[in-house]
Write a protein that holds these residues in place. Structure first.
Motif, PDB file in Angstrom:
ATOM      1  N   ASN A 102       0.305  -4.896   3.298  1.00 38.51           N
ATOM      2  CA  ASN A 102       0.684  -5.209   4.687  1.00 38.51           C
ATOM      3  C   ASN A 102       1.918  -6.110   4.724  1.00 38.51           C
ATOM      4  O   ASN A 102       2.795  -5.952   5.605  1.00 38.51           O
ATOM      5  CB  ASN A 102      -0.481  -5.875   5.409  1.00 38.51           C
ATOM      6  N   GLU A 103       1.989  -7.038   3.801  1.00 41.93           N
ATOM      7  CA  GLU A 103       3.166  -7.909   3.735  1.00 41.93           C
ATOM      8  C   GLU A 103       4.431  -7.111   3.462  1.00 41.93           C
ATOM      9  O   GLU A 103       5.483  -7.326   4.103  1.00 41.93           O
ATOM     10  CB  GLU A 103       2.961  -8.959   2.642  1.00 41.93           C
ATOM     11  N   ILE A 104       4.349  -6.161   2.527  1.00 41.83           N
ATOM     12  CA  ILE A 104       5.511  -5.323   2.216  1.00 41.83           C
ATOM     13  C   ILE A 104       5.898  -4.481   3.433  1.00 41.83           C
ATOM     14  O   ILE A 104       7.085  -4.350   3.766  1.00 41.83           O
ATOM     15  CB  ILE A 104       5.209  -4.429   0.995  1.00 41.83           C
ATOM     16  N   GLN A 105       4.886  -3.913   4.108  1.00 40.27           N
ATOM     17  CA  GLN A 105       5.173  -3.069   5.263  1.00 40.27           C
ATOM     18  C   GLN A 105       5.849  -3.866   6.386  1.00 40.27           C
ATOM     19  O   GLN A 105       6.782  -3.370   7.046  1.00 40.27           O
ATOM     20  CB  GLN A 105       3.877  -2.422   5.762  1.00 40.27           C
ATOM     21  N   MET A 106       5.411  -5.079   6.602  1.00 34.18           N
ATOM     22  CA  MET A 106       6.025  -5.924   7.636  1.00 34.18           C
ATOM     23  C   MET A 106       7.488  -6.212   7.297  1.00 34.18           C
ATOM     24  O   MET A 106       8.360  -6.165   8.177  1.00 34.18           O
ATOM     25  CB  MET A 106       5.239  -7.226   7.776  1.00 34.18           C
TER      26      MET A 106
ATOM     27  N   HIS B 112      13.787   4.069   0.130  1.00 32.59           N
ATOM     28  CA  HIS B 112      13.214   4.119  -1.224  1.00 32.59           C
ATOM     29  C   HIS B 112      11.991   3.205  -1.330  1.00 32.59           C
ATOM     30  O   HIS B 112      10.963   3.592  -1.908  1.00 32.59           O
ATOM     31  CB  HIS B 112      14.275   3.715  -2.236  1.00 32.59           C
ATOM     32  N   LEU B 113      12.080   2.005  -0.753  1.00 34.37           N
ATOM     33  CA  LEU B 113      10.938   1.075  -0.779  1.00 34.37           C
ATOM     34  C   LEU B 113       9.771   1.617   0.039  1.00 34.37           C
ATOM     35  O   LEU B 113       8.603   1.486  -0.358  1.00 34.37           O
ATOM     36  CB  LEU B 113      11.381  -0.289  -0.242  1.00 34.37           C
ATOM     37  N   GLN B 114      10.055   2.235   1.170  1.00 34.69           N
ATOM     38  CA  GLN B 114       8.992   2.812   1.998  1.00 34.69           C
ATOM     39  C   GLN B 114       8.278   3.948   1.257  1.00 34.69           C
ATOM     40  O   GLN B 114       7.050   4.070   1.298  1.00 34.69           O
ATOM     41  CB  GLN B 114       9.572   3.324   3.310  1.00 34.69           C
ATOM     42  N   SER B 115       9.061   4.774   0.566  1.00 32.88           N
ATOM     43  CA  SER B 115       8.458   5.872  -0.209  1.00 32.88           C
ATOM     44  C   SER B 115       7.600   5.329  -1.344  1.00 32.88           C
ATOM     45  O   SER B 115       6.508   5.854  -1.628  1.00 32.88           O
ATOM     46  CB  SER B 115       9.553   6.777  -0.767  1.00 32.88           C
ATOM     47  N   SER B 116       8.058   4.270  -2.002  1.00 29.93           N
ATOM     48  CA  SER B 116       7.289   3.671  -3.095  1.00 29.93           C
ATOM     49  C   SER B 116       5.976   3.111  -2.576  1.00 29.93           C
ATOM     50  O   SER B 116       4.921   3.261  -3.218  1.00 29.93           O
ATOM     51  CB  SER B 116       8.113   2.560  -3.762  1.00 29.93           C
ATOM     52  N   LEU B 117       6.022   2.460  -1.397  1.00 37.83           N
ATOM     53  CA  LEU B 117       4.794   1.921  -0.816  1.00 37.83           C
ATOM     54  C   LEU B 117       3.817   3.040  -0.460  1.00 37.83           C
ATOM     55  O   LEU B 117       2.607   2.934  -0.699  1.00 37.83           O
ATOM     56  CB  LEU B 117       5.125   1.105   0.423  1.00 37.83           C
ATOM     57  N   GLN B 118       4.330   4.154   0.078  1.00 34.67           N
ATOM     58  CA  GLN B 118       3.466   5.274   0.440  1.00 34.67           C
ATOM     59  C   GLN B 118       2.822   5.896  -0.796  1.00 34.67           C
ATOM     60  O   GLN B 118       1.625   6.229  -0.798  1.00 34.67           O
ATOM     61  CB  GLN B 118       4.288   6.334   1.198  1.00 34.67           C
TER      62      GLN B 118
END
Length: 216
Positions: A35-39, A79-85
């Motif tokens: 959640n922290e990364i997504q925010m 790229h970060l969003q894809s890694s989180l997914q």
């Protein structure tokens, strides 16, 4: 614009560091870190939108370079969003695998299931036994039919021999054969009769053995 750009760039670096923290976190309880990364990713996207608006206030000579830097921020963010997914999907698969493993380890077969299995086995064995008996009965019927044909043939031969014996008696009476010759002929007839009876007994004995071994 420069201050917002550097702020957004630092946020991306912080997200990368948080990803390292996420990789070091043991177990599956990483929802807070995710959640922290997504925010932070959402905040970066918001800053990128603001930078797109501010881009038009940059002098035309500096605009291509500024746009290139903003596009790089957007690329890093995607790229970060894809890694989180991908990490979330991997964690979800691990949760499903652990759940299935727990269900498999905790599963116990009930008495009803065992009885059903044994019943199926009994039915299959009974069907197989019934099929074997039908095949055995068919084989016995064929043997009996063959034995009947053999007996009929022996009876016909007996009738033929009896007719031949009567004709020999008639011929002997006509030709005046000696008593010794007649006795030889009668003895031969008796021997043929015993041979016929012996053959019938042997045939019946063989049929009985076949029926015994097939049935038992």
């Amino acid at each position: 614009m420069e201050a917002l750009y550097h702020q957004t760039n630092r946020m991306i670096q912080e997200i990368e560091q948080t990803f390292q923290k996420l990789a070091q976190t043991s177990g599956l309880d990483t929802a807070d870190v995710e959640n922290e990364i997504q925010m932070k990713i959402t905040a970066v996207n918001s800053n990128c939108d603001r930078l797109d608006v501010l881009l038009y206030k940059v002098p035309a000579s500096q605009r291509p370079s500024a746009k290139m830097r903003i596009d790089q921020l957007k690329y890093d963010t995607r790229h970060l969003q894809s890694s989180l997914q991908l990490y979330r999907e991997k964690r979800q698969r691990r949760l499903v695998e652990l759940s299935e493993r727990e269900q498999l380890l905790s599963h116990r077969f009930s008495a009803n299931n065992t009885g059903a299995t044994e019943t199926c086995l009994d039915i299959d064995y009974s069907l197989q036994h019934h099929t074997q008996l039908n095949n055995a009965h068919q084989g016995v019927d064929e043997m009996i039919a063959s034995g009947g044909n053999i007996l009929s043939s022996l009876i016909n031969q007996r009738e033929t021999l009896k007719g031949a014996h009567q004709r020999i008696h008639a011929i002997g009476s006509t030709l005046g054969l000696s008593n010794h010759t007649m006795k030889l002929i009668e003895r031969r007839f008796v021997e043929d009769k015993y041979i016929m009876l012996g053959g019938m007994c042997v045939t019946l004995f063989i049929i009985g053995l076949v029926i015994y071994f097939i049935a038992f």
